[in-house]
Design an enzyme around this catalytic site. Sequence first.
Site, mmCIF file in Angstrom:
data_model
loop_
_atom_site.group_PDB
_atom_site.id
_atom_site.type_symbol
_atom_site.label_atom_id
_atom_site.label_comp_id
_atom_site.label_asym_id
_atom_site.label_seq_id
_atom_site.Cartn_x
_atom_site.Cartn_y
_atom_site.Cartn_z
ATOM 1 N N TYR A 1 10.637 -35.305 5.481
ATOM 2 C CA TYR A 1 10.739 -34.552 6.724
ATOM 3 C C TYR A 1 11.884 -35.128 7.559
ATOM 4 C CZ TYR A 1 5.874 -33.436 5.410
ATOM 5 O OH TYR A 1 4.724 -33.070 4.747
ATOM 6 N N SER B 1 0.155 -36.796 -4.014
ATOM 7 C CA SER B 1 0.347 -35.416 -3.571
ATOM 8 C C SER B 1 1.104 -34.649 -4.645
ATOM 9 C CB SER B 1 1.137 -35.404 -2.254
ATOM 10 O OG SER B 1 1.271 -34.102 -1.734
ATOM 11 N N ASN B 2 0.738 -33.393 -4.838
ATOM 12 C CA ASN B 2 1.399 -32.508 -5.802
ATOM 13 C C ASN B 2 1.232 -32.987 -7.249
ATOM 14 O OD1 ASN B 2 2.870 -30.568 -3.907
ATOM 15 N ND2 ASN B 2 3.594 -32.554 -3.164
ATOM 16 N N PHE C 1 -0.536 -26.728 3.931
ATOM 17 C CA PHE C 1 -0.414 -25.288 4.177
ATOM 18 C C PHE C 1 -1.775 -24.634 4.415
ATOM 19 C CE2 PHE C 1 3.642 -25.231 1.363
ATOM 20 C CZ PHE C 1 4.383 -25.755 2.405
ATOM 21 N N PRO C 2 -2.650 -25.229 5.233
ATOM 22 C CA PRO C 2 -3.986 -24.651 5.426
ATOM 23 C C PRO C 2 -3.961 -23.284 6.103
ATOM 24 C CG PRO C 2 -3.595 -26.383 7.036
ATOM 25 C CD PRO C 2 -2.462 -26.455 6.050
ATOM 26 N N LYS D 1 -1.300 -13.528 13.159
ATOM 27 C CA LYS D 1 -0.142 -13.110 13.946
ATOM 28 C C LYS D 1 0.723 -12.058 13.250
ATOM 29 C CE LYS D 1 3.049 -16.841 12.546
ATOM 30 N NZ LYS D 1 3.870 -17.969 13.060
#
Length: 314
Positions: free
Chosen positions: A58, A156-157, A205-206, A215
């Site tokens: 990030y 992760s992943n 990505f919840p 939205k």
Amino acid sequence: MTDVRIGRSRVYSTDLGLGTNAVGGHNLFPDLDEEQGKAVVRSALDNGITLLDTAFAYGIGRSEELIGEVLQEPNYDRSRVIVATKAAQDVTKNDALNNSPEFLKQAVEDALKRLQTTYIDIFYIHFPDENTPKNKAIAALHELKEAGKIRAIGVSNFSLEQLQEANQDSYVDVVEDQYSLLHREAESELFPYLKEHRISFVPFFPLASGLLTGKYTKENDFDNSDIRNDNPDFKGERFRQILAKVDLLRPIAETYNATVAQLVLAWYMKNPAISAVIPGAKHPDQVETNAKAVDIRLSEADYIMIDNIFKDLN
């Protein structure tokens, strides 16, 4: 907030956290304001959210640096914050994935400096590489855990097979992987393995890039420059099916005086397979709104109803 234990570790986290890829993640989002990113982190901490989930990827370390700056402010007690970060991208090798013990140990040292802390609560291998034996990579993290530099070990992943290889010595405390009401592949094989081995689960990505917030409408159109244009969830019949499912959540949310996003977050927090949920945010008010999800006492009947709404999604 409810405190949950992360695997077999001594780390206890709030069940609602903050995903910080929009805090300093200039390589992921255009025109990010760093001061606003820091305000997002402050909003989380001020609203009782203590789990901050970041990664080297990030902003190539910038997210970690901004979080570290906030944690140095006198209003915040580092010992009450659970910092999770990740690494795998090796900048010395054109960002190739690297899980070697040497790389991971250096990645932890570098992250400690950026975060301005003496320990990391949860450290994840962000992505598996092709060459490193997974149990050897985890053994290196176990050494760091024994030394007090990290407190819990995560991956992760990873595929289930890679996780099984990594967990040969039962050192893995937590898995972070994609899971949402729209993407439920983990339920069939991963979740039973995690339960058997007392490994925590944190979905990324919840809110499915905003699809589960309510939205969007069928009138939304995404041009070729929009990252959502490459996401199958935002295309054709699947997009229309998802929107129809989300519309079914609106009357349920109204009974709790909640938004659709708050209802969905409450569903995750009631899900026994999930330890913590980490929605992201670009604005402080989004964090404050998400934090209100912890006040929803979702009934068993409504939990099952929401579960069933999305069970038959193709």
